[in-house]
Design a protein around this motif. Sequence first.
Motif, PDB file in Angstrom:
ATOM      1  N   GLN A   1     -10.425  -8.806 -13.207  1.00  0.00           N
ATOM      2  CA  GLN A   1     -11.712  -8.964 -13.870  1.00  0.00           C
ATOM      3  C   GLN A   1     -12.642  -7.796 -13.549  1.00  0.00           C
ATOM      4  N   GLU A   2     -12.626  -7.332 -12.319  1.00  0.00           N
ATOM      5  CA  GLU A   2     -13.461  -6.190 -11.937  1.00  0.00           C
ATOM      6  C   GLU A   2     -13.030  -4.930 -12.690  1.00  0.00           C
ATOM      7  N   ARG A   3     -11.725  -4.764 -12.879  1.00  0.00           N
ATOM      8  CA  ARG A   3     -11.219  -3.625 -13.618  1.00  0.00           C
ATOM      9  C   ARG A   3     -11.679  -3.702 -15.085  1.00  0.00           C
ATOM     10  N   GLU A   4     -11.602  -4.905 -15.637  1.00  0.00           N
ATOM     11  CA  GLU A   4     -12.044  -5.076 -17.026  1.00  0.00           C
ATOM     12  C   GLU A   4     -13.545  -4.846 -17.152  1.00  0.00           C
ATOM     13  N   LEU A   5     -14.295  -5.298 -16.125  1.00  0.00           N
ATOM     14  CA  LEU A   5     -15.746  -5.097 -16.137  1.00  0.00           C
ATOM     15  C   LEU A   5     -16.086  -3.603 -16.096  1.00  0.00           C
ATOM     16  N   ARG A   6     -15.369  -2.843 -15.288  1.00  0.00           N
ATOM     17  CA  ARG A   6     -15.615  -1.401 -15.239  1.00  0.00           C
ATOM     18  C   ARG A   6     -15.317  -0.746 -16.589  1.00  0.00           C
ATOM     19  N   ASP A   7     -14.253  -1.214 -17.235  1.00  0.00           N
ATOM     20  CA  ASP A   7     -13.911  -0.655 -18.542  1.00  0.00           C
ATOM     21  C   ASP A   7     -15.026  -0.927 -19.563  1.00  0.00           C
ATOM     22  N   ILE A   8     -15.528  -2.167 -19.538  1.00  0.00           N
ATOM     23  CA  ILE A   8     -16.586  -2.518 -20.497  1.00  0.00           C
ATOM     24  C   ILE A   8     -17.854  -1.715 -20.225  1.00  0.00           C
ATOM     25  N   GLU A   9     -18.222  -1.572 -18.951  1.00  0.00           N
ATOM     26  CA  GLU A   9     -19.423  -0.817 -18.631  1.00  0.00           C
ATOM     27  C   GLU A   9     -19.276   0.653 -19.019  1.00  0.00           C
ATOM     28  N   PHE A  10     -18.061   1.174 -18.894  1.00  0.00           N
ATOM     29  CA  PHE A  10     -17.828   2.543 -19.339  1.00  0.00           C
ATOM     30  C   PHE A  10     -18.010   2.643 -20.855  1.00  0.00           C
ATOM     31  N   ARG A  11     -17.487   1.673 -21.583  1.00  0.00           N
ATOM     32  CA  ARG A  11     -17.608   1.667 -23.039  1.00  0.00           C
ATOM     33  C   ARG A  11     -19.060   1.497 -23.479  1.00  0.00           C
ATOM     34  N   LEU A  12     -19.821   0.694 -22.715  1.00  0.00           N
ATOM     35  CA  LEU A  12     -21.233   0.500 -23.044  1.00  0.00           C
ATOM     36  C   LEU A  12     -22.003   1.815 -22.959  1.00  0.00           C
ATOM     37  N   ARG A  13     -21.619   2.654 -22.033  1.00  0.00           N
ATOM     38  CA  ARG A  13     -22.309   3.926 -21.857  1.00  0.00           C
ATOM     39  C   ARG A  13     -21.905   4.952 -22.917  1.00  0.00           C
ATOM     40  N   ASN A  14     -20.807   4.662 -23.597  1.00  0.00           N
ATOM     41  CA  ASN A  14     -20.277   5.667 -24.514  1.00  0.00           C
ATOM     42  C   ASN A  14     -19.991   5.076 -25.902  1.00  0.00           C
ATOM     43  N   THR A  15     -20.785   4.117 -26.338  1.00  0.00           N
ATOM     44  CA  THR A  15     -20.530   3.487 -27.642  1.00  0.00           C
ATOM     45  C   THR A  15     -21.792   3.464 -28.479  1.00  0.00           C
ATOM     46  N   GLU A  16     -21.603   3.148 -29.735  1.00  0.00           N
ATOM     47  CA  GLU A  16     -22.721   3.049 -30.656  1.00  0.00           C
ATOM     48  C   GLU A  16     -23.535   1.794 -30.353  1.00  0.00           C
ATOM     49  N   ASP A  17     -24.834   1.882 -30.697  1.00  0.00           N
ATOM     50  CA  ASP A  17     -25.716   0.738 -30.431  1.00  0.00           C
ATOM     51  C   ASP A  17     -25.247  -0.519 -31.150  1.00  0.00           C
ATOM     52  N   SER A  18     -24.614  -0.346 -32.290  1.00  0.00           N
ATOM     53  CA  SER A  18     -24.196  -1.512 -33.083  1.00  0.00           C
ATOM     54  C   SER A  18     -23.109  -2.338 -32.383  1.00  0.00           C
ATOM     55  N   GLU A  19     -22.374  -1.721 -31.466  1.00  0.00           N
ATOM     56  CA  GLU A  19     -21.296  -2.418 -30.758  1.00  0.00           C
ATOM     57  C   GLU A  19     -21.720  -2.922 -29.384  1.00  0.00           C
ATOM     58  N   LYS A  20     -22.925  -2.505 -28.968  1.00  0.00           N
ATOM     59  CA  LYS A  20     -23.323  -2.832 -27.593  1.00  0.00           C
ATOM     60  C   LYS A  20     -23.586  -4.330 -27.391  1.00  0.00           C
ATOM     61  N   ALA A  21     -24.049  -4.991 -28.444  1.00  0.00           N
ATOM     62  CA  ALA A  21     -24.360  -6.424 -28.302  1.00  0.00           C
ATOM     63  C   ALA A  21     -23.106  -7.216 -27.950  1.00  0.00           C
ATOM     64  N   GLU A  22     -22.000  -6.951 -28.663  1.00  0.00           N
ATOM     65  CA  GLU A  22     -20.747  -7.660 -28.388  1.00  0.00           C
ATOM     66  C   GLU A  22     -20.197  -7.318 -27.014  1.00  0.00           C
TER      67      GLU A  22
ATOM     68  N   ASN B   1     -21.229 -10.047 -19.756  1.00  0.00           N
ATOM     69  CA  ASN B   1     -21.877 -11.203 -19.112  1.00  0.00           C
ATOM     70  C   ASN B   1     -20.882 -12.333 -18.855  1.00  0.00           C
ATOM     71  N   GLU B   2     -19.965 -12.513 -19.828  1.00  0.00           N
ATOM     72  CA  GLU B   2     -18.950 -13.557 -19.639  1.00  0.00           C
ATOM     73  C   GLU B   2     -18.032 -13.226 -18.467  1.00  0.00           C
ATOM     74  N   ILE B   3     -17.656 -11.954 -18.344  1.00  0.00           N
ATOM     75  CA  ILE B   3     -16.794 -11.545 -17.222  1.00  0.00           C
ATOM     76  C   ILE B   3     -17.531 -11.719 -15.896  1.00  0.00           C
ATOM     77  N   LYS B   4     -18.827 -11.372 -15.883  1.00  0.00           N
ATOM     78  CA  LYS B   4     -19.609 -11.543 -14.657  1.00  0.00           C
ATOM     79  C   LYS B   4     -19.677 -13.019 -14.261  1.00  0.00           C
ATOM     80  N   ARG B   5     -19.842 -13.888 -15.292  1.00  0.00           N
ATOM     81  CA  ARG B   5     -19.874 -15.335 -15.012  1.00  0.00           C
ATOM     82  C   ARG B   5     -18.544 -15.797 -14.409  1.00  0.00           C
ATOM     83  N   GLN B   6     -17.447 -15.338 -14.995  1.00  0.00           N
ATOM     84  CA  GLN B   6     -16.129 -15.707 -14.478  1.00  0.00           C
ATOM     85  C   GLN B   6     -15.908 -15.160 -13.065  1.00  0.00           C
ATOM     86  N   LEU B   7     -16.404 -13.941 -12.846  1.00  0.00           N
ATOM     87  CA  LEU B   7     -16.282 -13.356 -11.511  1.00  0.00           C
ATOM     88  C   LEU B   7     -17.047 -14.173 -10.478  1.00  0.00           C
TER      89      LEU B   7
END
Length: 296
Positions: free
Chosen positions: A148-169, A175-181
């Motif tokens: 889960q931590e690995r997946e969270l790092r991947d998502i945070e990396f994508r958040l920093r490098n993605t279009e605003d339209s995809e950031k909401a998803e 947030n769901e991964i953080k809840r599960q963690l």
Amino acid sequence: MKKWLLSLAVASAFYGAAAQANEPYSELKDQLEIFTGIIQTAARQSGDDEARLSDFRYTYVRDQGVIYRVRLGQSGWRFVAPDAPEPPMPPEAADMGEFARDLQLDVVVEQGLRTAHRILSKLSGEYSEEWFELSEKQRDLAWDIREQERELRDIEFRLRNTEDSEKAELTRERNEIKRQLDELRAEQSALREKSEALKQELKAEREKIRQQQIETRDKAIANAEQLLSKTLCDYGITLKALPQDEFVTFILEGADNSAGERRRDRVYVFAMDDIRECSGNDGAADLIEAAKPYYF
């Protein structure tokens, strides 16, 4: 004919004297054989096999006396260690790159580490199946948390490098991964507490068993001391050829290993003066006290 018989008698006496000269301790050896037979018989009749003296071996050391080496029935016991170290959790597998994970090399390494941990736990012999299962659950949780931590790092990396339209998803996924963690870490903490409580229970149980073993050993040694002193007191007089200023030493081999892996012998040194003056039950008790037993 008479002259022949006389010559034979003289020759026999001569050869007997020569044999005696070559075997100066033959009389003492005969007496020791008799005394050893007596004490072996007493040991066989003493009752409890686990506390019985056996395998009597002796030698004579000039100017020192007789040394018996004897095995105590329970000298082969293994004391339970009061603070046996917990089998360590195996190290976590190093975080691998995407290529290695695609080949499932991280899974192979993890399985190898689990197998090693399982073998170490079984070999230790100090921990129950319940403790082992708890350790495995902790291992499973640690694996899930790492994933889960690995997946969270991947998502945070994508958040920093993605279009605003995809950031909401992506934010929702983060947030769901953080809840599960948080849930996994809470479960991990609860398992650690349960494992620690179980470890303390097992430690208390080992200490209880260890104390029972010590009590059993002490009782066996007390019975052995009573048998030795009583037999010496009643029959030590048979060792008439043993000089007055020498000793009868008994070594109970491996009578104790509660202090460590190396088994210690228990040694008794009985002075012939004390043996010949001994009489009655009180005399036998005094004989043990005078022997000043010790471990070596």
